[in-house]
Motif scaffolding. Structure first.
Motif, mmCIF file in Angstrom:
data_model
loop_
_atom_site.group_PDB
_atom_site.id
_atom_site.type_symbol
_atom_site.label_atom_id
_atom_site.label_comp_id
_atom_site.label_asym_id
_atom_site.label_seq_id
_atom_site.Cartn_x
_atom_site.Cartn_y
_atom_site.Cartn_z
ATOM 1 N N VAL A 136 -34.611 3.605 -18.227
ATOM 2 C CA VAL A 136 -35.258 2.482 -19.275
ATOM 3 C C VAL A 136 -34.503 3.259 -20.679
ATOM 4 C CG1 VAL A 136 -37.223 2.205 -20.637
ATOM 5 C CG2 VAL A 136 -37.190 1.963 -18.116
ATOM 6 N N SER A 139 -40.914 1.303 -17.466
ATOM 7 C CA SER A 139 -40.451 -0.055 -17.147
ATOM 8 C C SER A 139 -39.772 -0.642 -18.396
ATOM 9 C CB SER A 139 -41.674 -0.989 -16.652
ATOM 10 O OG SER A 139 -41.988 -0.782 -15.371
ATOM 11 N N LEU A 140 -38.920 -1.695 -18.544
ATOM 12 C CA LEU A 140 -38.547 -2.117 -19.698
ATOM 13 C C LEU A 140 -38.538 -3.802 -19.273
ATOM 14 C CD1 LEU A 140 -37.051 -1.805 -22.375
ATOM 15 C CD2 LEU A 140 -34.773 -2.152 -21.064
ATOM 16 N N GLU A 196 -45.019 -2.886 -21.073
ATOM 17 C CA GLU A 196 -44.353 -2.159 -20.461
ATOM 18 C C GLU A 196 -45.245 -1.054 -19.445
ATOM 19 O OE1 GLU A 196 -41.392 -1.262 -23.094
ATOM 20 O OE2 GLU A 196 -40.267 -3.089 -22.777
#
Ligand code: PMP
Length: 399
Positions: free
Chosen positions: A263, A105-106, A93
């Motif tokens: 996120v 980010s996920l 991530e």
């Protein structure tokens, strides 16, 4: 009702599909997804894989998967939210956010799980979703899982989008939130959303923007960073950038990128994320290695575009219509569904694997052979494929 077979519909409905020639006939790829491969025993040129950059075969990506099995095992043991959040997941991530130029980010198990899990959490009763009419099925399912009102705008028509948003302003009671959602690259036609204009309309109406960049990543923008990079848009223009590791990255998995707030919200709320086992170490490490390759070997994206330009010009100069395509997805328009199926079968006999896309996936008179370019195809592969298109086209009266 006693005595009735409660599952007789399974065979009946399947038989209806078979009699309409609408069932999927699964082909078997015997070995890796490479430009020259073996499908159902025949050596063919692969023209319908989403493995745009052939990263599934890159030595660094394969090696990373092998090493991760040795160091972390075959599985993760749990969902991420309990005991399945390995250092490898966090590393991926971090690397993805760096690649995308996002705060965070996920990673989801698939792109489908990202859309189905996140969209219904972003909007609920009292909200509105505004969706392009040709958006992907995973978006449609995500939208259906939400209790928000829905509006559809004409494909890539930002004037229509503006009208839908203006009309929504007058809704009583006022909508709490509005979400505009679009594919970045549309998978049936290979055309691109006018994301800059979509974002401008959304900004004017205080709406969120969500883009599904499954076919833009690894393809568009500097070094394949995707459609947001392509348009030089910022995180305040596009709030959710969703994508997949199953196409240009060559592995599997979905993801979203955006703000840290996005996120934090997404992983605490998406049931597809919270309640489903995390990726095995090999998958995660391979995805991270694919990002490494994208960051250090720009030639793959360049080769993809060179092949795209060469093949699109080639099929056009044979006399075929490639529709609205401006990306490595190049539909060869045939029209009638039966003709498209016959054409695809003949191509297969001639050593080219390219599937027909027919009704109900596209309109009845818009059947096509959808070709997808790949960075690892050689000029010889493309010339051989073009010869097959010419031969089959002439034989079947399409040229
Ligand atoms: N969105 C689009 C536009 C797609 O084409 C796909 C894959 N067919 C998905 C989402 C789903 O991605 P995944 O394969 O990671 O589930």
């Amino acid at each position: 009702m006693a005595g009735r077979d409660p599952v007789s519909f399974l065979r009946q409905e399947y038989e209806v599909l078979v009699s309409g020639d609408l069932d999927w006939k699964l082909r078997v790829l015997q070995g890796p997804s490479t430009p020259r491969c073996v499908v159902d025993g025949r050596h063919v040129i692969m023209l319908c894989s989403n493995n745009y950059l052939s990263l599934s075969n890159h030595p660094k990506v394969k090696q990373a998967a092998v090493e991760a099995v040795k160091t972390h095992g075959a599985g993760s043991g749990s969902v991420r939210s309990i005991a399945g959040n390995m250092d490898l997941h966090s590393e991926l991530e971090k690397r993805l956010a760096g690649f995308k130029g996002a705060e965070a980010s996920l990673v989801y198990q698939t792109g489908f799980a990202a859309n189905a899990g996140l969209i219904p959490q972003l909007v609920d009763q009292g909200d509105l979703i505004v969706s392009d009419e040709l958006n992907h099925g995973s978006i449609i399912d995500g939208v259906r899982l939400s209790r928000a009102d829905r509006a559809v705008y004409k494909h890539c028509d930002t004037e229509d989008l503006g009208e839908v948003l203006a009309k929504a302003e007058g809704h009583q009671p006022a909508y709490r939130r509005v979400l505009v959602i679009t594919d970045g690259v549309f998978s049936m036609d290979g055309d691109m959303a006018p994301l800059d204009k979509v974002a401008a309309h959304a900004r004017a109406h205080g709406a969120m923007v969500y883009v599904d960049d499954a076919h833009g990543e690894g393809v568009l923008g500097e070094g394949g960073r995707g459609i947001v990079a392509h348009h030089h848009l910022s995180r305040s223009d596009v709030h959710v950038e969703m994508g997949t590791f199953s196409k240009a990255f060559g592995v599997v998995g979905g993801h979203v990128s955006g703000s840290r707030d996005l996120v934090n919200f997404a992983y605490n709320k998406s049931r597809t994320w919270l309640l489903s086992g995390s990726h095995p170490p090999a998958v995660v490490a391979a995805c991270t290695a694919a990002i490494d390759v994208l960051e250090t070997e720009p030639q793959h994206v360049r080769n993809l575009w060179a092949n795209t330009d060469y093949f699109r010009k080639g099929v056009r100069s044979l006399g075929f219509d490639t529709g609205r395509s401006v990306t490595p997805i190049i539909p060869v328009m045939i029209g009638d569904s039966g003709a498209a199926k016959r054409f695809s079968s003949r191509l297969y006999e001639l050593g080219v694997f390219a599937l027909p896309i027919v009704f109900p996936m596209v309109a009845k008179d818009k059947a096509r052979i959808r070709t997808i370019m790949n960075a690892a195809l050689t000029r010889q592969d493309l010339d051989d494929a073009l010869s097959a298109f010419e031969k089959a086209g002439k034989e079947q009266g399409l040229l």
